[in-house]
Design an enzyme around this catalytic site. Sequence first.
Site, PDB file in Angstrom:
ATOM      1  N   GLU A 251       5.318 -34.060 -42.704  1.00  0.00           N
ATOM      2  CA  GLU A 251       4.563 -32.800 -42.897  1.00  0.00           C
ATOM      3  C   GLU A 251       3.757 -32.404 -41.665  1.00  0.00           C
ATOM      4  O   GLU A 251       2.556 -32.145 -41.749  1.00  0.00           O
ATOM      5  CB  GLU A 251       3.674 -32.943 -44.134  1.00  0.00           C
ATOM      6  CG  GLU A 251       4.487 -33.291 -45.384  1.00  0.00           C
ATOM      7  CD  GLU A 251       3.658 -33.534 -46.638  1.00  0.00           C
ATOM      8  OE1 GLU A 251       4.274 -33.867 -47.673  1.00  0.00           O
ATOM      9  OE2 GLU A 251       2.426 -33.390 -46.597  1.00  0.00           O
TER      10      GLU A 251
ATOM     11  N   GLU B 299      12.692 -36.529 -51.568  1.00  0.00           N
ATOM     12  CA  GLU B 299      11.663 -36.606 -52.625  1.00  0.00           C
ATOM     13  C   GLU B 299      11.990 -35.631 -53.767  1.00  0.00           C
ATOM     14  O   GLU B 299      11.131 -34.916 -54.271  1.00  0.00           O
ATOM     15  CB  GLU B 299      10.280 -36.274 -52.026  1.00  0.00           C
ATOM     16  CG  GLU B 299       9.887 -37.143 -50.850  1.00  0.00           C
ATOM     17  CD  GLU B 299       8.508 -36.828 -50.283  1.00  0.00           C
ATOM     18  OE1 GLU B 299       8.236 -37.262 -49.155  1.00  0.00           O
ATOM     19  OE2 GLU B 299       7.716 -36.165 -50.994  1.00  0.00           O
TER      20      GLU B 299
END
Length: 395
Positions: free
Chosen positions: A186, A294
């Site tokens: 991220e 994910e």
Amino acid sequence: MMRARGTSLRLFYIALTLSSVAWAADFANGQTSPAHDGPPLAATPGAEPPPLRSVMAKHFLVGTAIEPDSIDSPADAALLAAQFSSLTAENKMKPGTIGVAEGRYDFEPADKIIAFAHAHGMAVRGHTLVWHFQSGNWKEAPDWFFAGARDEPQYRDIVAARLRKYVTDVVTHFRGKVYAWDVVNEVISDNSNQVYREDSPWYRAFGKDYIAIAFRAARAADPDVKLYINEYNTDDPNKREKLLTVIRELRAEGVSIDGVGHQMHISVNRPPLANIKQALDDVAALGLENQVTELDVSLYADSGECWRNPHACLPDLGRSVPNDVMRAQALRYRAVFDVFEHEPSIKAVTFWGYSDKHTWLSSTPVSRTNLPLLFDADLRPKAAYWTIVDPAYQP
Ligand code: G3I
């Protein structure tokens, strides 16, 4: 009349089923919002569920994120070993757990997951070496990395040395036991005026350079492990273009990157399948590998605003979730796996959990009933599981 009544009832039911399947399909492809319960889901095939790992073996590894306590439950351990060919530590391989203090590491919970995986012929992907995340006093970029006077001329080099040593020690510890690492997680900003996430202690200390430092240290510590940059909302063309620009710049600096991890926290109706496919194709076009890292499918067709303002989130569906919502979820899982199974650049698809009894989505972005995974709280395979392993199954 009866016959006529019987026939019209059947016609009505067929119309209802068709309309609800059509509605669920529309819903899964991002068109409408839940309004009614709809007919019960079709009974799942009576047969023993074919293991996900063998059904998908011709395409890619299929994995799940777990916490070590899942291994202590015989039923969970048996399901994990039967169904999955890859494991990710949901939290125990992050700096918040491993990086107790400078030079002091807690590998024990992660080693337990590795030992279980290897005992059952499962691979392990490492998540993650560098992340900015903080919630309350829980930090995945612990303070000890940044200790010292920031105005000191050597400060930047001191923090760089700590980062380099941490990545080197952790990658060395797991060398030969992990097949891929999310080196950084991220790092791209959601803010359209920024490329890099600037509300990060790493960015504040280094600007963008921490990313290259981490990749170089990981590659030096393990020349064979696959190195990934992991991100969410890669389906968003603007965010993805920033990610690909960052990757091109890193590669131009001679930084070795093997692939992109697409977190893929999606919902029953967002994002559009075409955007997901484009994200995978754009990465493959750079000659990079893809992984879905994910995956979960939220039951809520929330607007993006919901992640910024909890009041914008859809109300709790409650314990008895409408059949059509569960049907839409099953159709959505089938739809995204249709995309994944036709993308040879995908090396692994990992779910962010396996049973609805444990999911971050029951408390994030708001606390509410959410059943985003393939097995229910009693470890029974859901319609979502069956649409993946048996494309003929229509929920
Ligand atoms: O273990 C500590 C405990 O010692 C401490 O008392 C407690 C209170 O601060 O915190 C506990 O740590 C929690 C940690 O999970 C381990 O359970 C943190 O509070 C909690 O914030 C953390 O949440 C995890 C989150 O990442 C942050 O690491 C979630 O379980 C996990 O599902 C989530 O996963 C992330 C991926 O890594 C990256 N992509 C998004 C995804 C969902 O947020």
